[in-house]
Write an enzyme that holds these catalytic residues in place. Sequence first.
Site, PDB file in Angstrom:
ATOM      1  N   TRP A 127       1.524  17.831  17.601  1.00  0.00           N
ATOM      2  CA  TRP A 127       1.414  16.367  17.636  1.00  0.00           C
ATOM      3  C   TRP A 127       2.836  15.830  17.443  1.00  0.00           C
ATOM      4  O   TRP A 127       3.476  16.148  16.431  1.00  0.00           O
ATOM      5  CB  TRP A 127       0.508  15.925  16.487  1.00  0.00           C
ATOM      6  CG  TRP A 127       0.291  14.453  16.366  1.00  0.00           C
ATOM      7  CD1 TRP A 127      -0.075  13.585  17.347  1.00  0.00           C
ATOM      8  CD2 TRP A 127       0.399  13.678  15.157  1.00  0.00           C
ATOM      9  NE1 TRP A 127      -0.204  12.316  16.837  1.00  0.00           N
ATOM     10  CE2 TRP A 127       0.082  12.342  15.496  1.00  0.00           C
ATOM     11  CE3 TRP A 127       0.722  13.972  13.834  1.00  0.00           C
ATOM     12  CZ2 TRP A 127       0.082  11.309  14.558  1.00  0.00           C
ATOM     13  CZ3 TRP A 127       0.722  12.954  12.895  1.00  0.00           C
ATOM     14  CH2 TRP A 127       0.405  11.634  13.260  1.00  0.00           C
ATOM     15  N   ASP A 208      -2.618  20.387   8.279  1.00  0.00           N
ATOM     16  CA  ASP A 208      -2.968  19.041   8.729  1.00  0.00           C
ATOM     17  C   ASP A 208      -4.324  19.148   9.429  1.00  0.00           C
ATOM     18  O   ASP A 208      -4.456  19.848  10.435  1.00  0.00           O
ATOM     19  CB  ASP A 208      -1.894  18.530   9.706  1.00  0.00           C
ATOM     20  CG  ASP A 208      -2.182  17.108  10.190  1.00  0.00           C
ATOM     21  OD1 ASP A 208      -3.139  16.481   9.690  1.00  0.00           O
ATOM     22  OD2 ASP A 208      -1.446  16.633  11.077  1.00  0.00           O
ATOM     23  N   ALA A 210      -7.205  16.809  10.980  1.00  0.00           N
ATOM     24  CA  ALA A 210      -7.553  15.434  11.350  1.00  0.00           C
ATOM     25  C   ALA A 210      -8.836  15.363  12.167  1.00  0.00           C
ATOM     26  O   ALA A 210      -9.297  14.270  12.482  1.00  0.00           O
ATOM     27  CB  ALA A 210      -6.401  14.800  12.133  1.00  0.00           C
ATOM     28  N   LYS A 243     -11.060  10.076  12.522  1.00  0.00           N
ATOM     29  CA  LYS A 243     -11.809  10.523  13.694  1.00  0.00           C
ATOM     30  C   LYS A 243     -13.260  10.817  13.319  1.00  0.00           C
ATOM     31  O   LYS A 243     -14.182  10.385  13.994  1.00  0.00           O
ATOM     32  CB  LYS A 243     -11.180  11.784  14.287  1.00  0.00           C
ATOM     33  CG  LYS A 243      -9.665  11.826  14.222  1.00  0.00           C
ATOM     34  CD  LYS A 243      -8.995  11.072  15.338  1.00  0.00           C
ATOM     35  CE  LYS A 243      -7.495  11.035  15.098  1.00  0.00           C
ATOM     36  NZ  LYS A 243      -6.719  10.572  16.201  1.00  0.00           N
TER      37      LYS A 243
HETATM   38  C1  LMR Z   1      -3.385  11.220  18.767  1.00  0.00           C
HETATM   39  O1  LMR Z   1      -2.827  12.323  18.646  1.00  0.00           O
HETATM   40  O2  LMR Z   1      -3.592  10.685  19.854  1.00  0.00           O
HETATM   41  C2  LMR Z   1      -3.874  10.509  17.545  1.00  0.00           C
HETATM   42  O3  LMR Z   1      -3.652  11.276  16.420  1.00  0.00           O
HETATM   43  C3  LMR Z   1      -3.353   9.138  17.425  1.00  0.00           C
HETATM   44  C4  LMR Z   1      -1.921   9.098  17.031  1.00  0.00           C
HETATM   45  O4  LMR Z   1      -1.619   8.436  16.024  1.00  0.00           O
HETATM   46  O5  LMR Z   1      -1.060   9.688  17.720  1.00  0.00           O
END
Ligand code: LMR
Length: 396
Positions: A127, A208, A210, A243
Amino acid sequence: MFHTLPAPKPDAILAVMQLFREDPRDRKVDLGVGVYKDAQGRTPVMRAVKAAEARLVETQDTKGYVALTGDAAYNEAMADLLLGGVVPASRIAASAATGGTGAVRMAMELIRAANPAAQVWISTPTWPNHNVLANAVGLTQQSYRYYDAAEGVLDRQGMLDDLAQAKPGDVVLLHGCCHNPTGADPREADWAEIAALIEAKGLIPFVDIAYQGFGEGLDADAAGLRHLVARLPRVIIAASAAKNFGLYRERAGICLVTCPEEERALVTGTLATINRASVSFPPDHGARVVSTILTDPALRLDWQEELEAMRQRVQGLRGALAQALRAETGSDRFGFLAAQRGMFSVLDVSPEQIARLRDEAGVYIVPGGRMNMAGLTEDSVPAVASALAGVLADRG
Ligand code: LMR
């Protein structure tokens, strides 16, 4: 003075969200930002959330400050949801956080406060905000291989070889489940190997998580995390309720640290200090909705059922897209989409192909090729498959 500011770097994911909003076409498909959408393309307020909010309106009699580390009932309920009782409460330090991002930031500040020399090992890809946050906090970053794109699975050996270079005290950032962006998670045996390497080299895992509940199910998705926590003396955790409770804008997250009992007060105090120096008190509304749901058996059951239906729907959309692509291309090269888990998968696409998908078909995906499967609908799958097949056929 402001003219000296460096131009802000646009965030790749949020830029796609903005472009999509500005696109006037009716037939457009948002496979960018990681939010769940239902068959009508809406991101619903979950039933249990509505009920909990109604209850709070009726019963809450103050909006007075809570505590620097948030509401203890929320922290306990989230610790239980994530860790399933594998460590005693006396070994868990916790603070509510401003969403999952706030939790990652808090965890990174804790790492820097405890050991500024620690390097944080981050998967490639990850990410993108992981790198942004580590930079913002001033932590040194290293990257480890993660994804075997040819097979669409974890590059176990590449990961272990790279992490073998880490120094004692370094931190390994892991995605608890539903790896963002690849959708490829470690299997049980992989988690055991990762844990063994972390233990042997004296590293600190930082998980992490999420998307608990979007992969294989609530408990299965936390199995890797629980393995680490049960085996190792210290684990840092950043979790989000955005989420799995659909509470995106309420910013409900948590930073948990499992540690030896005698370190708990110090860690908790440091988390409180970090909060005081940034937000003072973490937001309470989303957190209180979560604890209301988790501590009420009927609401909890209803929430679990709705989340499970969402999970199955995303998995069904994965299968439908893989099948439509098989029909379009006559090949199995997209079979990995059905095998992967969670909201995301990555396609091997060039920036030009991403632009063509957007301009010619109104299909929005993130730079680097990440697609949010939860942004598909039963209706949009055929058009998306045909657009992908058309654009990817030209790759020469
Ligand atoms: C994503 O990866 O799309 C989500 O976690 C939203 C974000 O804050 O990037």
